[in-house]
Design a protein around this motif. Sequence first.
Motif, PDB file in Angstrom:
ATOM      1  N   MET A 189       0.830  -1.210   0.000  1.00 50.14           N
ATOM      2  CA  MET A 189       0.000   0.000   0.000  1.00 50.14           C
ATOM      3  C   MET A 189       0.863   1.259   0.000  1.00 50.14           C
ATOM      4  O   MET A 189       0.537   2.250  -0.654  1.00 50.14           O
ATOM      5  CB  MET A 189      -0.953  -0.003   1.197  1.00 50.14           C
ATOM      6  CG  MET A 189      -2.100  -0.996   1.038  1.00 50.14           C
ATOM      7  SD  MET A 189      -3.400  -0.808   2.266  1.00 50.14           S
ATOM      8  CE  MET A 189      -2.627  -1.590   3.690  1.00 50.14           C
ATOM      9  N   GLU A 190       1.979   1.216   0.736  1.00 46.02           N
ATOM     10  CA  GLU A 190       2.903   2.358   0.736  1.00 46.02           C
ATOM     11  C   GLU A 190       3.457   2.596  -0.665  1.00 46.02           C
ATOM     12  O   GLU A 190       3.596   3.740  -1.110  1.00 46.02           O
ATOM     13  CB  GLU A 190       4.048   2.100   1.723  1.00 46.02           C
ATOM     14  CG  GLU A 190       3.643   2.248   3.180  1.00 46.02           C
ATOM     15  CD  GLU A 190       4.710   1.730   4.137  1.00 46.02           C
ATOM     16  OE1 GLU A 190       5.722   1.171   3.648  1.00 46.02           O
ATOM     17  OE2 GLU A 190       4.527   1.874   5.354  1.00 46.02           O
ATOM     18  N   GLN A 191       3.777   1.502  -1.358  1.00 51.27           N
ATOM     19  CA  GLN A 191       4.298   1.629  -2.723  1.00 51.27           C
ATOM     20  C   GLN A 191       3.244   2.212  -3.664  1.00 51.27           C
ATOM     21  O   GLN A 191       3.551   3.036  -4.532  1.00 51.27           O
ATOM     22  CB  GLN A 191       4.774   0.263  -3.230  1.00 51.27           C
ATOM     23  CG  GLN A 191       6.039  -0.231  -2.559  1.00 51.27           C
ATOM     24  CD  GLN A 191       6.501  -1.574  -3.090  1.00 51.27           C
ATOM     25  OE1 GLN A 191       6.091  -2.009  -4.161  1.00 51.27           O
ATOM     26  NE2 GLN A 191       7.362  -2.238  -2.339  1.00 51.27           N
ATOM     27  N   MET A 192       1.982   1.778  -3.481  1.00 49.89           N
ATOM     28  CA  MET A 192       0.915   2.324  -4.325  1.00 49.89           C
ATOM     29  C   MET A 192       0.697   3.810  -4.053  1.00 49.89           C
ATOM     30  O   MET A 192       0.501   4.606  -4.981  1.00 49.89           O
ATOM     31  CB  MET A 192      -0.382   1.542  -4.103  1.00 49.89           C
ATOM     32  CG  MET A 192      -0.403   0.189  -4.781  1.00 49.89           C
ATOM     33  SD  MET A 192      -2.033  -0.600  -4.768  1.00 49.89           S
ATOM     34  CE  MET A 192      -2.013  -1.341  -3.144  1.00 49.89           C
ATOM     35  N   ALA A 193       0.741   4.196  -2.767  1.00 49.79           N
ATOM     36  CA  ALA A 193       0.595   5.617  -2.412  1.00 49.79           C
ATOM     37  C   ALA A 193       1.737   6.419  -3.025  1.00 49.79           C
ATOM     38  O   ALA A 193       1.528   7.534  -3.533  1.00 49.79           O
ATOM     39  CB  ALA A 193       0.580   5.772  -0.897  1.00 49.79           C
ATOM     40  N   GLN A 194       2.949   5.851  -2.997  1.00 54.10           N
ATOM     41  CA  GLN A 194       4.105   6.534  -3.569  1.00 54.10           C
ATOM     42  C   GLN A 194       3.955   6.702  -5.081  1.00 54.10           C
ATOM     43  O   GLN A 194       4.278   7.763  -5.635  1.00 54.10           O
ATOM     44  CB  GLN A 194       5.385   5.746  -3.260  1.00 54.10           C
ATOM     45  CG  GLN A 194       6.672   6.377  -3.792  1.00 54.10           C
ATOM     46  CD  GLN A 194       6.954   7.726  -3.190  1.00 54.10           C
ATOM     47  OE1 GLN A 194       6.646   7.973  -2.040  1.00 54.10           O
ATOM     48  NE2 GLN A 194       7.531   8.626  -3.971  1.00 54.10           N
ATOM     49  N   GLN A 195       3.431   5.674  -5.749  1.00 54.22           N
ATOM     50  CA  GLN A 195       3.216   5.778  -7.195  1.00 54.22           C
ATOM     51  C   GLN A 195       2.215   6.882  -7.532  1.00 54.22           C
ATOM     52  O   GLN A 195       2.387   7.613  -8.506  1.00 54.22           O
ATOM     53  CB  GLN A 195       2.728   4.434  -7.753  1.00 54.22           C
ATOM     54  CG  GLN A 195       3.861   3.459  -8.022  1.00 54.22           C
ATOM     55  CD  GLN A 195       3.380   2.201  -8.718  1.00 54.22           C
ATOM     56  OE1 GLN A 195       3.474   1.102  -8.170  1.00 54.22           O
ATOM     57  NE2 GLN A 195       2.869   2.328  -9.912  1.00 54.22           N
ATOM     58  N   MET A 196       1.161   6.990  -6.710  1.00 51.17           N
ATOM     59  CA  MET A 196       0.180   8.053  -6.942  1.00 51.17           C
ATOM     60  C   MET A 196       0.792   9.428  -6.695  1.00 51.17           C
ATOM     61  O   MET A 196       0.520  10.384  -7.410  1.00 51.17           O
ATOM     62  CB  MET A 196      -1.052   7.836  -6.064  1.00 51.17           C
ATOM     63  CG  MET A 196      -1.936   6.700  -6.556  1.00 51.17           C
ATOM     64  SD  MET A 196      -3.484   6.552  -5.644  1.00 51.17           S
ATOM     65  CE  MET A 196      -2.967   5.486  -4.310  1.00 51.17           C
ATOM     66  N   LYS A 197       1.656   9.495  -5.678  1.00 53.72           N
ATOM     67  CA  LYS A 197       2.338  10.753  -5.385  1.00 53.72           C
ATOM     68  C   LYS A 197       3.256  11.141  -6.539  1.00 53.72           C
ATOM     69  O   LYS A 197       3.347  12.316  -6.920  1.00 53.72           O
ATOM     70  CB  LYS A 197       3.152  10.599  -4.094  1.00 53.72           C
ATOM     71  CG  LYS A 197       3.720  11.899  -3.550  1.00 53.72           C
ATOM     72  CD  LYS A 197       4.380  11.655  -2.195  1.00 53.72           C
ATOM     73  CE  LYS A 197       4.931  12.948  -1.631  1.00 53.72           C
ATOM     74  NZ  LYS A 197       5.561  12.745  -0.301  1.00 53.72           N
ATOM     75  N   GLU A 198       3.925  10.148  -7.099  1.00 52.86           N
ATOM     76  CA  GLU A 198       4.813  10.403  -8.231  1.00 52.86           C
ATOM     77  C   GLU A 198       4.021  10.858  -9.452  1.00 52.86           C
ATOM     78  O   GLU A 198       4.476  11.697 -10.231  1.00 52.86           O
ATOM     79  CB  GLU A 198       5.617   9.141  -8.557  1.00 52.86           C
ATOM     80  CG  GLU A 198       6.708   8.860  -7.544  1.00 52.86           C
ATOM     81  CD  GLU A 198       7.224   7.438  -7.609  1.00 52.86           C
ATOM     82  OE1 GLU A 198       6.856   6.714  -8.557  1.00 52.86           O
ATOM     83  OE2 GLU A 198       7.988   7.041  -6.711  1.00 52.86           O
ATOM     84  N   MET A 199       2.819  10.294  -9.620  1.00 53.50           N
ATOM     85  CA  MET A 199       1.969  10.719 -10.729  1.00 53.50           C
ATOM     86  C   MET A 199       1.598  12.191 -10.575  1.00 53.50           C
ATOM     87  O   MET A 199       1.604  12.956 -11.549  1.00 53.50           O
ATOM     88  CB  MET A 199       0.710   9.866 -10.811  1.00 53.50           C
ATOM     89  CG  MET A 199      -0.259  10.334 -11.887  1.00 53.50           C
ATOM     90  SD  MET A 199      -1.682   9.253 -12.103  1.00 53.50           S
ATOM     91  CE  MET A 199      -0.972   8.024 -13.174  1.00 53.50           C
ATOM     92  N   GLN A 200       1.301  12.603  -9.336  1.00 52.69           N
ATOM     93  CA  GLN A 200       0.976  14.006  -9.080  1.00 52.69           C
ATOM     94  C   GLN A 200       2.176  14.883  -9.387  1.00 52.69           C
ATOM     95  O   GLN A 200       2.045  15.947  -9.988  1.00 52.69           O
ATOM     96  CB  GLN A 200       0.558  14.195  -7.621  1.00 52.69           C
ATOM     97  CG  GLN A 200      -0.794  13.604  -7.280  1.00 52.69           C
ATOM     98  CD  GLN A 200      -1.114  13.731  -5.811  1.00 52.69           C
ATOM     99  OE1 GLN A 200      -0.293  13.406  -4.952  1.00 52.69           O
ATOM    100  NE2 GLN A 200      -2.304  14.207  -5.504  1.00 52.69           N
ATOM    101  N   SER A 201       3.372  14.415  -8.971  1.00 54.38           N
ATOM    102  CA  SER A 201       4.589  15.173  -9.220  1.00 54.38           C
ATOM    103  C   SER A 201       4.859  15.269 -10.713  1.00 54.38           C
ATOM    104  O   SER A 201       5.210  16.327 -11.239  1.00 54.38           O
ATOM    105  CB  SER A 201       5.767  14.489  -8.528  1.00 54.38           C
ATOM    106  OG  SER A 201       6.971  15.117  -8.863  1.00 54.38           O
ATOM    107  N   ALA A 202       4.679  14.163 -11.417  1.00 49.04           N
ATOM    108  CA  ALA A 202       4.884  14.146 -12.867  1.00 49.04           C
ATOM    109  C   ALA A 202       3.923  15.089 -13.560  1.00 49.04           C
ATOM    110  O   ALA A 202       4.271  15.785 -14.512  1.00 49.04           O
ATOM    111  CB  ALA A 202       4.700  12.728 -13.409  1.00 49.04           C
TER     112      ALA A 202
END
Length: 327
Positions: free
Chosen positions: A114-127
């Motif tokens: 779940m932490e990895q999924m949250a991080q991926q979503m955060k990276e999408m926002q950053s991108a």
Amino acid sequence: KQMEFEQKLEEAKNKMEKLAEEQNKLAEQTENKEQSNEKLEEKQEEIKKEFEELKNDLNELKEKDKALERPKDFDDMKEKQDQVSEDMKKSADQLNNNKNKKSSESQKSAAEQMEQMAQQMKEMQSAESEGEDMDALRQLLENLLHLSFDQEALMEKFKDVKRESPEYVKLAQQQKKLKDDAKMIEDSLFSLSKRVVQLESTINKEIRAINSNIAKAIDFMQERQTPMVVSRQQYIMTSINNLALLFDEALQQMQAQADDYKAALGAIQRYIQSRSSTSEKQDAEYDLMGLQKALQQAASGDSSGVDGLDGKDSQKLQAFMDMVDRA
């Protein structure tokens, strides 16, 4: 639709972070046997229920992304979702059989996914945020070209107008209008220069030149010194065109680099999927998480993460870039 997608993405990320935190806390309680297994199992069931609801949110996000004018290729992380659900189920079964240590390990695994999924979503926002820099560059380039064409057209009129003509005053008013237009563009230029630091020095230099030459051109208009007016207008156009050329080159470089990084990201994903077992895939995903984050940012125009990679990750990046070149 875009704003709605961004809002839903933010909500999903926050929910995922909250659930990961709750799952980690439960893993500690399970390992230390802080409550009865019946109570722990109830808590696990509550987290599982919330996660199932969140899975529906992620599916909706994928559909909303498809409906966007410019889809973001939202990854609903289906494999990770399935792994979390499986870990939660195993955890409950293990609690039921009084295997608290095993159950805690399953819970920690679920929390990590779940932490990895949250991080991926955060990276999408950053991108997404970094991608706005390229959009901003395109819009500014278009605005600069319009300003340049308008300035050139006005300069040609000044070449033909007589000093005593009533038209002179009207043309001077048009120059003041272009001054206002340039000011609006200037605000956007300063904002962009703070985000794209490699352009800051040139942007500031050309803005100063534009402002100075517009002011001098207007002063010469009041004195009806037409040759000096035209000379200053030519300088204005030169600075505008310098900025337009700068942005065009920057856009081409950013796009070419972004394409390279996207290709490297694709190679990483293929490598992870090629691992034979789920545990090997998870290990590869974890090992390459930092590199993927840096590449996702770079693919949208921000190369700071790639520039700051340590020696080990830098070597991995080169290996994947070589893999793309050989393909």
